[in-house]
Design an enzyme around this catalytic site. Structure first.
Site, PDB file in Angstrom:
ATOM      1  N   GLU A  96      10.982   8.022   3.804  1.00 22.08           N
ATOM      2  CA  GLU A  96      10.798   8.912   2.664  1.00 22.08           C
ATOM      3  C   GLU A  96      11.609   8.457   1.471  1.00 22.08           C
ATOM      4  O   GLU A  96      12.737   8.013   1.612  1.00 22.08           O
ATOM      5  CB  GLU A  96      11.304  10.312   3.014  1.00 22.08           C
ATOM      6  CG  GLU A  96      10.603  10.931   4.172  1.00 22.08           C
ATOM      7  CD  GLU A  96      11.264  12.233   4.571  1.00 22.08           C
ATOM      8  OE1 GLU A  96      10.692  12.922   5.406  1.00 22.08           O
ATOM      9  OE2 GLU A  96      12.345  12.541   4.056  1.00 22.08           O
ATOM     10  N   CYS A 117      16.023   9.339  -4.631  1.00 24.56           N
ATOM     11  CA  CYS A 117      16.777   9.345  -3.376  1.00 24.56           C
ATOM     12  C   CYS A 117      16.108   8.387  -2.395  1.00 24.56           C
ATOM     13  O   CYS A 117      14.931   8.552  -2.073  1.00 24.56           O
ATOM     14  CB  CYS A 117      16.789  10.776  -2.832  1.00 24.56           C
ATOM     15  SG  CYS A 117      17.642  10.924  -1.280  1.00 24.56           S
ATOM     16  N   CYS A 124      18.081   7.968  12.428  1.00 19.95           N
ATOM     17  CA  CYS A 124      19.518   7.872  12.189  1.00 19.95           C
ATOM     18  C   CYS A 124      20.241   8.055  13.509  1.00 19.95           C
ATOM     19  O   CYS A 124      19.808   8.831  14.362  1.00 19.95           O
ATOM     20  CB  CYS A 124      19.950   8.954  11.201  1.00 19.95           C
ATOM     21  SG  CYS A 124      21.685   8.855  10.702  1.00 19.95           S
ATOM     22  N   CYS A 128      24.079  14.203  13.383  1.00 19.39           N
ATOM     23  CA  CYS A 128      24.652  15.422  12.801  1.00 19.39           C
ATOM     24  C   CYS A 128      23.778  16.594  13.266  1.00 19.39           C
ATOM     25  O   CYS A 128      22.552  16.513  13.223  1.00 19.39           O
ATOM     26  CB  CYS A 128      24.664  15.338  11.274  1.00 19.39           C
ATOM     27  SG  CYS A 128      25.692  13.988  10.647  1.00 19.39           S
ATOM     28  N   CYS A 131      20.831  18.120  10.947  1.00 19.00           N
ATOM     29  CA  CYS A 131      19.988  17.227  10.142  1.00 19.00           C
ATOM     30  C   CYS A 131      18.714  16.813  10.875  1.00 19.00           C
ATOM     31  O   CYS A 131      18.759  16.418  12.040  1.00 19.00           O
ATOM     32  CB  CYS A 131      20.797  15.992   9.764  1.00 19.00           C
ATOM     33  SG  CYS A 131      19.888  14.800   8.775  1.00 19.00           S
ATOM     34  N   GLY A 181      18.908   8.075   7.181  1.00 26.72           N
ATOM     35  CA  GLY A 181      19.761   7.007   7.691  1.00 26.72           C
ATOM     36  C   GLY A 181      21.191   7.073   7.199  1.00 26.72           C
ATOM     37  O   GLY A 181      21.516   7.803   6.272  1.00 26.72           O
ATOM     38  N   GLU A 182      22.042   6.299   7.864  1.00 27.22           N
ATOM     39  CA  GLU A 182      23.441   6.182   7.455  1.00 27.22           C
ATOM     40  C   GLU A 182      23.588   4.814   6.764  1.00 27.22           C
ATOM     41  O   GLU A 182      23.582   3.776   7.428  1.00 27.22           O
ATOM     42  CB  GLU A 182      24.345   6.294   8.699  1.00 27.22           C
ATOM     43  CG  GLU A 182      25.797   5.910   8.490  1.00 27.22           C
ATOM     44  CD  GLU A 182      26.458   6.572   7.273  1.00 27.22           C
ATOM     45  OE1 GLU A 182      26.399   7.799   7.137  1.00 27.22           O
ATOM     46  OE2 GLU A 182      27.025   5.832   6.446  1.00 27.22           O
ATOM     47  N   SER A 213      25.992   7.523  -0.127  1.00 27.11           N
ATOM     48  CA  SER A 213      26.540   8.670   0.604  1.00 27.11           C
ATOM     49  C   SER A 213      26.736   8.313   2.076  1.00 27.11           C
ATOM     50  O   SER A 213      25.857   7.739   2.706  1.00 27.11           O
ATOM     51  CB  SER A 213      25.566   9.847   0.487  1.00 27.11           C
ATOM     52  OG  SER A 213      26.046  10.955   1.210  1.00 27.11           O
ATOM     53  N   SER A 236      29.854  12.901   3.022  1.00 29.30           N
ATOM     54  CA  SER A 236      29.318  14.139   3.604  1.00 29.30           C
ATOM     55  C   SER A 236      30.412  14.755   4.450  1.00 29.30           C
ATOM     56  O   SER A 236      30.577  14.401   5.616  1.00 29.30           O
ATOM     57  CB  SER A 236      28.094  13.824   4.458  1.00 29.30           C
ATOM     58  OG  SER A 236      27.053  13.376   3.631  1.00 29.30           O
ATOM     59  N   LEU A 237      31.159  15.666   3.853  1.00 24.67           N
ATOM     60  CA  LEU A 237      32.320  16.220   4.550  1.00 24.67           C
ATOM     61  C   LEU A 237      31.887  17.378   5.461  1.00 24.67           C
ATOM     62  O   LEU A 237      32.097  17.353   6.662  1.00 24.67           O
ATOM     63  CB  LEU A 237      33.369  16.663   3.522  1.00 24.67           C
ATOM     64  CG  LEU A 237      34.774  16.865   4.059  1.00 24.67           C
ATOM     65  CD1 LEU A 237      35.376  15.562   4.543  1.00 24.67           C
ATOM     66  CD2 LEU A 237      35.674  17.510   3.003  1.00 24.67           C
ATOM     67  N   ASN A 312      19.391  23.632   3.805  1.00 24.57           N
ATOM     68  CA  ASN A 312      17.935  23.754   3.902  1.00 24.57           C
ATOM     69  C   ASN A 312      17.573  23.912   5.369  1.00 24.57           C
ATOM     70  O   ASN A 312      17.846  23.012   6.161  1.00 24.57           O
ATOM     71  CB  ASN A 312      17.255  22.463   3.423  1.00 24.57           C
ATOM     72  CG  ASN A 312      17.008  22.468   1.940  1.00 24.57           C
ATOM     73  OD1 ASN A 312      16.575  23.460   1.373  1.00 24.57           O
ATOM     74  ND2 ASN A 312      17.290  21.344   1.301  1.00 24.57           N
ATOM     75  N   CYS A 355      16.377  16.286   3.883  1.00 26.82           N
ATOM     76  CA  CYS A 355      16.515  15.067   4.649  1.00 26.82           C
ATOM     77  C   CYS A 355      15.603  14.915   5.880  1.00 26.82           C
ATOM     78  O   CYS A 355      15.780  15.599   6.879  1.00 26.82           O
ATOM     79  CB  CYS A 355      17.961  15.076   5.104  1.00 26.82           C
ATOM     80  SG  CYS A 355      18.620  13.493   5.341  1.00 26.82           S
TER      81      CYS A 355
HETATM   82  N1  SAH Z   1      23.919   9.519   6.277  1.00 27.86           N
HETATM   83  C1  SAH Z   1      24.333   9.733   4.930  1.00 27.86           C
HETATM   84  C2  SAH Z   1      23.212   9.868   3.926  1.00 27.86           C
HETATM   85  C3  SAH Z   1      21.969  10.618   4.319  1.00 27.86           C
HETATM   86  S1  SAH Z   1      21.998  12.386   4.436  1.00 27.86           S
HETATM   87  C4  SAH Z   1      25.263  10.913   4.839  1.00 27.86           C
HETATM   88  O1  SAH Z   1      25.477  11.560   5.857  1.00 27.86           O
HETATM   89  O2  SAH Z   1      25.821  11.158   3.787  1.00 27.86           O
HETATM   90  C5  SAH Z   1      22.146  12.949   2.781  1.00 27.86           C
HETATM   91  C6  SAH Z   1      22.828  14.298   2.695  1.00 27.86           C
HETATM   92  O3  SAH Z   1      21.933  15.365   3.095  1.00 27.86           O
HETATM   93  C7  SAH Z   1      24.048  14.400   3.596  1.00 27.86           C
HETATM   94  O4  SAH Z   1      25.098  15.017   2.910  1.00 27.86           O
HETATM   95  C8  SAH Z   1      23.524  15.273   4.709  1.00 27.86           C
HETATM   96  O5  SAH Z   1      24.560  15.866   5.407  1.00 27.86           O
HETATM   97  C9  SAH Z   1      22.641  16.240   3.951  1.00 27.86           C
HETATM   98  N2  SAH Z   1      21.701  17.020   4.773  1.00 27.86           N
HETATM   99  C10 SAH Z   1      21.127  16.694   5.940  1.00 27.86           C
HETATM  100  N3  SAH Z   1      20.328  17.682   6.391  1.00 27.86           N
HETATM  101  C11 SAH Z   1      20.409  18.672   5.481  1.00 27.86           C
HETATM  102  C12 SAH Z   1      19.815  19.967   5.390  1.00 27.86           C
HETATM  103  N4  SAH Z   1      18.990  20.410   6.314  1.00 27.86           N
HETATM  104  N5  SAH Z   1      20.123  20.725   4.301  1.00 27.86           N
HETATM  105  C13 SAH Z   1      20.965  20.258   3.353  1.00 27.86           C
HETATM  106  N6  SAH Z   1      21.534  19.045   3.384  1.00 27.86           N
HETATM  107  C14 SAH Z   1      21.274  18.265   4.441  1.00 27.86           C
END
Ligand code: SAH
Length: 370
Positions: A96, A117, A124, A128, A131, A181-182, A213, A236-237, A312, A355
């Site tokens: 995407e 984006c 991935c 997490c 996600c 992805g990371e 990110s 992404s904290l 989301n 995502c």
């Molecule tokens: N792997 C990387 C980049 C991809 S995710 C990272 O973790 O930063 C991009 C961002 O979207 C991250 O901050 C992730 O935590 C967030 N994200 C993932 N799923 C989400 C959701 N359902 N709602 C809001 N943000 C989300």
């Protein structure tokens, strides 16, 4: 995990690597610039468009390189003007790419802030808990050429959308590496792609307007801290304590806050720029007051900006976004601590822009028909 295509994508070549390949063919060096100009400046969609190249060279190029490793299978436009491109790769993998247009108050769409984006992996491995991208694990890394091809697809779409003959990628304000992805787990392809994206012979997009990110791969953050490329970093904290981060982000087991925070500091000191801390607000997970207080302390200590993102919801996952009142209460604590903070207004909820969700849905639909 790598996919070896029949022919490598041309969009993965740098000026140097292409010059070398052409030299081996007995071609003059200036041909490399000509070819890259056709791709990135004139947006040639076929080898035959490249009219100032000898026919024999065009034939060799066609035999040697893949001109477009990603094809558009679905373009969805949402009511809140997010464009979502679902792209198919040579091995039928889906990725995407999202265009987000945030209108400014009182002016038309043409003056909106535009962000692209992009994705760096199919699936991935970070797992997490909240996600959609990680639900089925990692399928494979994208090559540099596949990462760059996403931006060309955005260019083609914009060229068609705007009345002008060819819109400039520079008309976008930002590119964020926040798709599937990371990115730091696919480090070499990422750096190569960003180099092509940034180079004057490539897409010519300013490094300061590109944000990578990461979920917190400490050794790679430290590696990036030593590379003077000028890209921005977002972390992404999502949790201000190990207890919360452990619960939702497995990466925290290997790289807890006591390792992550010094790595972020090293990056921002070496690059002399503010890092962004992303914090998705999830009800009853990380939206309590003590998290806001701890987050303020971390942000102040690192001189970092905080980007709060209301969660989301993802089909099949239990997590919810907190009420508006709770979101605002969280922001206020950060503001009172004089932290630079923004609460992201949602974009693209109505087309599953969060995502990995559009891909997930399409994969499920495909599984249902096969
Ligand atoms: N792997 C990387 C980049 C991809 S995710 C990272 O973790 O930063 C991009 C961002 O979207 C991250 O901050 C992730 O935590 C967030 N994200 C993932 N799923 C989400 C959701 N359902 N709602 C809001 N943000 C989300």
């Amino acid at each position: 995990m790598k996919f070896e295509p029949e022919k490598p994508p041309l969009t993965g070549e740098t000026l140097d690597s292409l010059t070398l390949r052409l030299k081996e063919q007995g071609e003059p060096a200036f041909r490399a610039r000509q070819i890259l100009e056709w791709i990135y400046k004139k947006r040639a969609r076929s080898w035959d468009d490249m009219s100032n190249l000898p026919k024999s060279l065009r034939a060799w190029l066609a035999d040697t390189f893949d001109l477009s490793p990603a094809t558009l299978v679905l373009g969805k436009q949402s009511l809140d003007i997010t464009d979502k491109l679902l792209l198919e790769l040579r091995d039928q993998s889906l990725i995407e790419t999202v265009i987000i247009r945030a209108p400014q108050d009182g002016v038309g769409l043409e003056h909106s802030r535009k962000t692209i984006c992009i994705s760096t992996q199919v699936g991935c491995a970070m797992a997490c808990a909240f996600c959609a991208s990680g639900l089925a694990g990692l399928k494979r890394d994208l090559s540099a050429g596949e990462i760059v091809a996403q931006l060309l697809q955005v260019c083609y779409r914009e060229d068609a959308r705007t009345q002008r003959a060819r819109s400039e990628l520079a008309s976008f304000d930002n590119i964020v590496v926040m798709g599937m992805g990371e990115p730091l787990a696919n480090y070499d392809a990422l750096i190569r792609a960003l180099t092509i994206l940034n180079a004057e012979w490539g897409l010519g997009f300013g490094a300061r307007r590109i944000t990578v990110s990461t979920s917190g791969l400490v050794p790679k953050i430290l590696k990036l801290a030593d590379v003077p490329l000028g890209f921005r970093l977002a972390i992404s904290l999502h949790g201000a304590t190990d207890e919360v981060r452990d619960r939702i982000m497995p990466v925290n087991k290997a790289y807890p806050l006591e390792k992550l925070i010094p790595a972020i500091r090293a990056f921002s000191e070496n690059h002399g720029r503010m890092v962004t801390l992303e914090f998705i607000l999830i009800e009853d997970v990380n939206d309590a007051l003590d998290q806001a207080v701890k987050l303020s302390e971390i942000a102040r200590d690192l001189h970092a900006h905080v980007n709060l993102i209301p969660y989301n919801s993802v089909e099949g996952l239990p997590w919810k976004r907190p009420s508006l009142a709770r979101q605002e209460r969280f922001v206020r604590i950060l503001e009172e601590a004089r932290v630079s903070v923004t609460l992201r207004r949602e974009k693209g909820h109505d087309i599953d822009a969060a995502c990995g969700q559009l891909r997930l849905k399409t994969e499920r639909d495909r599984a249902a028909v096969s």
